[in-house]
Design a protein around this motif. Structure first.
Motif, short mmCIF file in Angstrom:
data_model
loop_
_atom_site.label_atom_id
_atom_site.label_comp_id
_atom_site.label_asym_id
_atom_site.label_seq_id
_atom_site.Cartn_x
_atom_site.Cartn_y
_atom_site.Cartn_z
N PHE A 60 0.97 -1.45 -0.30
CA PHE A 60 -0.26 0.35 -0.13
C PHE A 60 0.88 1.10 0.09
CE2 PHE A 60 -2.48 3.49 2.50
CZ PHE A 60 -3.62 3.42 1.47
N PHE A 61 1.79 1.20 0.43
CA PHE A 61 2.92 2.39 0.70
C PHE A 61 3.57 2.62 -0.35
CE2 PHE A 61 2.62 1.82 5.57
CZ PHE A 61 1.63 2.92 5.82
N THR A 89 2.30 12.13 9.59
CA THR A 89 2.23 13.47 9.49
C THR A 89 3.35 13.98 11.00
OG1 THR A 89 0.52 14.05 10.86
CG2 THR A 89 0.02 14.01 8.17
N ALA A 90 3.43 15.31 10.38
CA ALA A 90 4.47 15.64 11.43
C ALA A 90 4.15 15.62 13.38
CB ALA A 90 5.27 16.90 11.17
N ASP A 91 3.15 15.58 13.57
CA ASP A 91 2.59 15.65 14.73
C ASP A 91 1.45 14.02 14.81
OD1 ASP A 91 3.50 17.73 15.55
OD2 ASP A 91 1.48 19.22 14.65
N GLY A 92 1.14 13.14 14.30
CA GLY A 92 1.40 12.26 13.61
C GLY A 92 1.30 10.92 14.52
N THR A 93 0.58 10.54 14.88
CA THR A 93 0.74 8.95 16.18
C THR A 93 0.21 7.51 15.60
OG1 THR A 93 -1.65 9.15 17.12
CG2 THR A 93 -0.37 10.55 18.02
N LEU A 94 0.95 6.87 15.95
CA LEU A 94 0.18 5.36 15.86
C LEU A 94 0.82 4.78 17.14
CD1 LEU A 94 1.26 2.75 13.75
CD2 LEU A 94 3.83 2.39 15.03
N PRO A 110 2.81 6.43 -2.16
CA PRO A 110 4.06 7.28 -0.91
C PRO A 110 3.72 8.62 -0.48
CG PRO A 110 4.57 7.20 -3.57
CD PRO A 110 2.90 6.30 -3.90
N GLU A 111 3.02 9.10 -0.77
CA GLU A 111 3.10 9.92 -1.26
C GLU A 111 1.79 10.54 0.11
OE1 GLU A 111 -0.06 8.92 -3.29
OE2 GLU A 111 1.30 9.40 -2.97
#
Length: 220
Positions: free
Chosen positions: A81-82, A134-139, A86-87
């Protein structure tokens, strides 16, 4: 619709603050994605699954949902998927991933795919998730305790750092069996902990469990 306790707790308790675009890796029948859309109807959720049967069920469940314009299913592994997208960047990536590290393989292929893996899977997940946050994203992942502890140590090698851990136990007097662990790209995180208990006694769900899932289960 097939559901499991790990998935519904992930869907009910992961932090949606600041999340507008979400990726659900290993979406299965789409339960977690649907719960996230119910909690925050304005979000967009992509659900991916390597298993064709699971993908078809998730796709049907998404199409039949009142949130169908915000849900999309894909039949891919997360690596494929990635590579194809890729974007793509996400404010939140969630997963209830395979968890039997180096275990004996089940005789059923579908179960092998969904529940058996090796350490490489998690290392790839950390690396690719970090690159697509994203810059502030979480996993946020729901994991057995031993795998959670391993990833809390390993994640920093991939630029991810543990922020919050919900420690889940079945009964008040039992050991924790799962963690819902959240990682961010912020190396200055102070790791915070919460406790969660599923049952108050044999056959009786805890008040904590009922309060958490009352918006999703009619029995509560």
């Amino acid at each position: 619709m097939k559901i499991n306790t790990d998935g519904v707790l992930l869907g009910a308790m992961c932090d949606l603050h600041g999340a507008n675009k979400i990726l659900d890796i290993g979406t299965g029948t789409g339960v977690v994605a649907l719960m996230l859309a119910q909690r925050k109807p304005q979000v967009y959720v992509d659900g991916i699954d390597i298993d064709e049967t699971a993908f078809e069920k998730a796709n049907a469940n998404f199409e039949n949902s009142i949130f169908n314009n915000h849900l999309k299913a894909y039949h891919h592994s997360f690596k494929a998927f990635f590579e194809l997208h890729p974007e793509n960047r996400y404010d939140l990536i969630v997963s209830n991933p395979p968890f039997h590290l180096n275990a004996l393989q089940s005789p059923k292929e579908a179960r092998n795919i969904s529940k058996h893996t090796d350490e490489t899977f998690f290392l790839d997940l950390l690396m690719l998730a970090k690159n697509h946050l994203t810059a502030d994203g979480t996993l946020t992942l729901v994991l057995p305790v031993e795998i959670s502890l391993m990833l809390q140590t390993t994640a920093k090698d991939f630029g991810l750092y543990p922020k919050h851990c919900i420690k889940i136990k079945s009964y008040p007097d039992k050991a924790h069996i799962r963690h819902i662990i959240t990682f961010t790209r912020n190396s200055n995180n102070e790791l915070l902990f919460d406790d969660f208990c599923i049952y108050a006694s044999q056959g009786e769900h805890s008040l904590q469990y009922k309060a958490t899932l009352k918006d999703f289960f009619t029995i509560f």
